[in-house]
Design a protein around this motif. Structure first.
Motif, short mmCIF file in Angstrom:
data_model
loop_
_atom_site.label_atom_id
_atom_site.label_comp_id
_atom_site.label_asym_id
_atom_site.label_seq_id
_atom_site.Cartn_x
_atom_site.Cartn_y
_atom_site.Cartn_z
N GLU A 73 45.25 -1.87 -54.11
CA GLU A 73 45.76 -1.27 -55.22
C GLU A 73 46.10 0.38 -54.91
O GLU A 73 47.25 0.83 -55.18
CB GLU A 73 45.20 -1.24 -56.50
CG GLU A 73 45.10 -2.66 -57.21
CD GLU A 73 46.69 -3.42 -57.54
OE1 GLU A 73 47.31 -2.57 -57.93
OE2 GLU A 73 46.63 -4.58 -57.40
N TYR A 74 45.16 1.02 -54.55
CA TYR A 74 45.18 2.32 -54.22
C TYR A 74 46.50 2.46 -53.35
O TYR A 74 47.30 3.61 -53.17
CB TYR A 74 44.04 3.01 -53.49
CG TYR A 74 42.93 3.14 -54.53
CD1 TYR A 74 43.02 3.32 -56.04
CD2 TYR A 74 41.57 3.07 -54.30
CE1 TYR A 74 42.35 3.75 -56.79
CE2 TYR A 74 40.69 3.40 -55.27
CZ TYR A 74 40.80 3.39 -56.46
OH TYR A 74 39.89 3.70 -57.48
N ALA A 75 46.20 1.81 -52.18
CA ALA A 75 47.43 1.68 -50.95
C ALA A 75 48.65 1.48 -51.34
O ALA A 75 49.80 2.21 -51.22
CB ALA A 75 46.79 0.96 -49.79
N LYS A 76 48.85 0.42 -52.34
CA LYS A 76 50.22 0.30 -52.70
C LYS A 76 50.78 0.95 -53.88
O LYS A 76 51.90 1.65 -53.58
CB LYS A 76 50.10 -1.12 -53.64
CG LYS A 76 51.41 -1.55 -54.06
CD LYS A 76 51.19 -3.01 -54.76
CE LYS A 76 52.51 -3.44 -55.47
NZ LYS A 76 52.22 -4.89 -56.15
N ASP A 77 49.69 1.93 -54.56
CA ASP A 77 50.41 3.03 -55.46
C ASP A 77 50.74 4.14 -54.46
O ASP A 77 51.74 5.02 -54.90
CB ASP A 77 49.34 3.45 -56.33
CG ASP A 77 48.94 2.27 -57.40
OD1 ASP A 77 49.97 1.57 -57.70
OD2 ASP A 77 47.96 2.21 -57.96
N ALA A 78 49.90 4.47 -53.38
CA ALA A 78 50.25 5.55 -52.80
C ALA A 78 51.48 5.52 -51.60
O ALA A 78 52.16 6.62 -51.81
CB ALA A 78 49.00 5.94 -51.92
N SER A 79 51.89 4.39 -51.39
CA SER A 79 52.88 4.08 -50.38
C SER A 79 54.33 3.40 -50.81
O SER A 79 55.09 3.76 -50.46
CB SER A 79 52.27 3.19 -49.06
OG SER A 79 52.10 1.74 -49.66
N GLY A 80 53.84 2.74 -52.01
CA GLY A 80 55.06 2.07 -52.62
C GLY A 80 55.39 0.82 -51.76
O GLY A 80 56.46 0.14 -52.04
N HIS A 81 54.48 0.33 -50.97
CA HIS A 81 54.68 -0.80 -50.09
C HIS A 81 53.41 -1.78 -50.23
O HIS A 81 52.38 -1.33 -50.54
CB HIS A 81 54.97 -0.50 -48.71
CG HIS A 81 56.15 0.23 -48.36
ND1 HIS A 81 57.30 -0.12 -48.39
CD2 HIS A 81 56.33 1.63 -48.30
CE1 HIS A 81 58.40 0.90 -47.84
NE2 HIS A 81 57.68 1.91 -47.89
N GLU A 82 53.69 -3.00 -50.07
CA GLU A 82 52.62 -3.95 -50.01
C GLU A 82 51.42 -3.71 -48.97
O GLU A 82 52.04 -2.92 -47.75
CB GLU A 82 52.94 -5.43 -49.85
CG GLU A 82 53.92 -5.84 -50.96
CD GLU A 82 53.10 -5.99 -52.17
OE1 GLU A 82 51.82 -6.38 -51.97
OE2 GLU A 82 53.46 -6.05 -53.33
N ALA A 83 50.34 -3.59 -48.98
CA ALA A 83 49.22 -3.21 -48.16
C ALA A 83 48.26 -4.37 -47.83
O ALA A 83 47.96 -5.30 -48.56
CB ALA A 83 48.66 -1.98 -48.49
N LEU A 84 47.91 -4.24 -46.66
CA LEU A 84 46.75 -5.41 -46.16
C LEU A 84 45.53 -4.59 -46.09
O LEU A 84 45.26 -3.76 -44.92
CB LEU A 84 47.54 -6.09 -45.10
CG LEU A 84 46.27 -7.09 -44.27
CD1 LEU A 84 46.11 -8.36 -45.28
CD2 LEU A 84 46.81 -7.54 -42.99
#
Length: 356
Positions: A73-84
């Motif tokens: 969730e942190y990575a998605k919010d920070a980047s605006g992209h799906e994260a793995l």
């Protein structure tokens, strides 16, 4: 001698055996079903391509207590992209985000440092451009094409073109199943995956060549007798090398299974998953195809030849005549003499004629 060793000896002598060739339509149907499933999976789900092929950034954090779901969730919010996000064995996180350029990655790293409560300098960032992935994919396809061509040429020279065709079909079968499994499981396709796929090509051919070599030796002078058809001898060749194929496959699968289930599952090592899954599926598919696809296909192709077709008619006619008399025709039971005797008797016959 162990029970398995005794069984292998009895299979090699032709005392027992399973009719692989006679049931080939079952194996063909099963393989077609699996292949269609793999193709449908690729069409519907596609492949989960890694950043090496689509471009993006990989962030490796120090040890943290943040869960994988929360970090996602942190990575998605920070980047605006799906994260793995993957949890590594030492407690650190590997965060993969596609579609990021260099400027954006610095911003994302700073926000991740705040959310994860770790120093920004402790988060390693690696940027990968999509052009690099294109180069890897192009080289992989080139290597695959060259390998296939060399395999066909070698087998056509060492054995014959029918065996080369059968081996090529088996290779394509193995690759299709492996890629289809990747699509179904959803594992990421990385450089490790490509390495694994190229590695299984050699393993896939190993058992096939062993059976082909036995078949080539045992069918020398086969048209000079009326006890066995080509399919009979092909069936004995499979049975004669069956235990050896099982042993070598199991021995090869055990360490790969360790990488897949322990290294990848327990330790959370992403690269091990990428390589070991392709190796595990490819090794199993290669052992299957050498027994159930390649050799039966060779038998089908060979029995289209006029000489082999005429041999089959003579053998079946002899067996029918023996059955009409209530006798057992030679060559019908696994306990009869070895098919290799075909070549030996033919050579002895020619030697006797020269001496006479």
């Amino acid at each position: 001698m162990s029970k398995l060793g005794d069984l292998g000896a009895r299979l090699h002598r032709g005392e027992v055996g399973y009719d692989f060739i006679g049931n080939r339509k079952i194996w063909y149907g099963l393989s077609i079903l699996i292949t269609i499933t793999a193709i449908l999976a690729l069409s519907v789900r596609g492949l989960n391509m890694g950043i090496e092929f689509q471009g993006g950034a990989v962030f490796t954090t120090p040890k943290t207590d943040v869960s994988v779901s929360q970090a996602t969730e942190y990575a998605k919010d920070a980047s605006g992209h799906e994260a793995l996000v993957q949890k590594l064995g030492n407690g650190s996180l590997r965060i993969q985000v596609g579609g990021l350029d260099t400027d954006k990655s610095d911003q994302v790293r700073g926000e991740l440092a705040k959310d994860l409560n770790v120093p920004q300098t402790k988060i390693a960032a690696e940027i990968v451009g999509p052009s690099w992935g294109d180069q890897i994919a192009t080289k992989a396809w080139t290597g695959l094409a060259v390998f296939m061509i060399l395999v066909v040429i070698y087998l056509a020279i060492a054995f014959e073109w029918r065996m080369a065709v059968a081996a090529l079909v088996a290779l394509i079968h193995d690759l299709t199943i492996t890629v289809g499994i990747y699509s179904l499981v959803g594992f990421e396709v990385t450089v490790g995956t490509v390495i694994g796929l190229l590695t299984i090509l050699g393993y896939s051919l190993y058992d096939t060549v062993v059976v082909f070599d036995s078949l080539k030796e045992q069918t020398k002078g086969i048209t000079k007798q009326t006890r066995w058809t080509y399919s009979d001898v092909a069936n004995r060749s499979i049975n004669g090398t069956l235990v050896r194929s099982i042993n070598t496959t199991v021995v090869a699968l055990l360490p790969v299974a360790g990488l897949l289930f322990i290294g990848g599952g327990v330790l959370g090592a992403g690269m091990l998953n990428d390589i070991s899954l392709s190796l595990f599926v490819g090794l199993a598919a290669g052992a299957y195809s050498s027994i159930f696809i390649a050799t039966p296909l060779v038998a089908d192709l060979k029995e289209r030849e006029p000489a082999i077709k005429a041999l089959k008619k003579r053998v079946l006619a002899k067996r029918a005549a023996a059955a009409a008399k209530g006798e057992a025709a030679e060559g019908e039971e696994f306990g009869d003499a070895e098919p290799a005797v075909v070549g030996q008797r033919a050579r002895r016959g020619r030697s006797s004629e020269r001496r006479g």
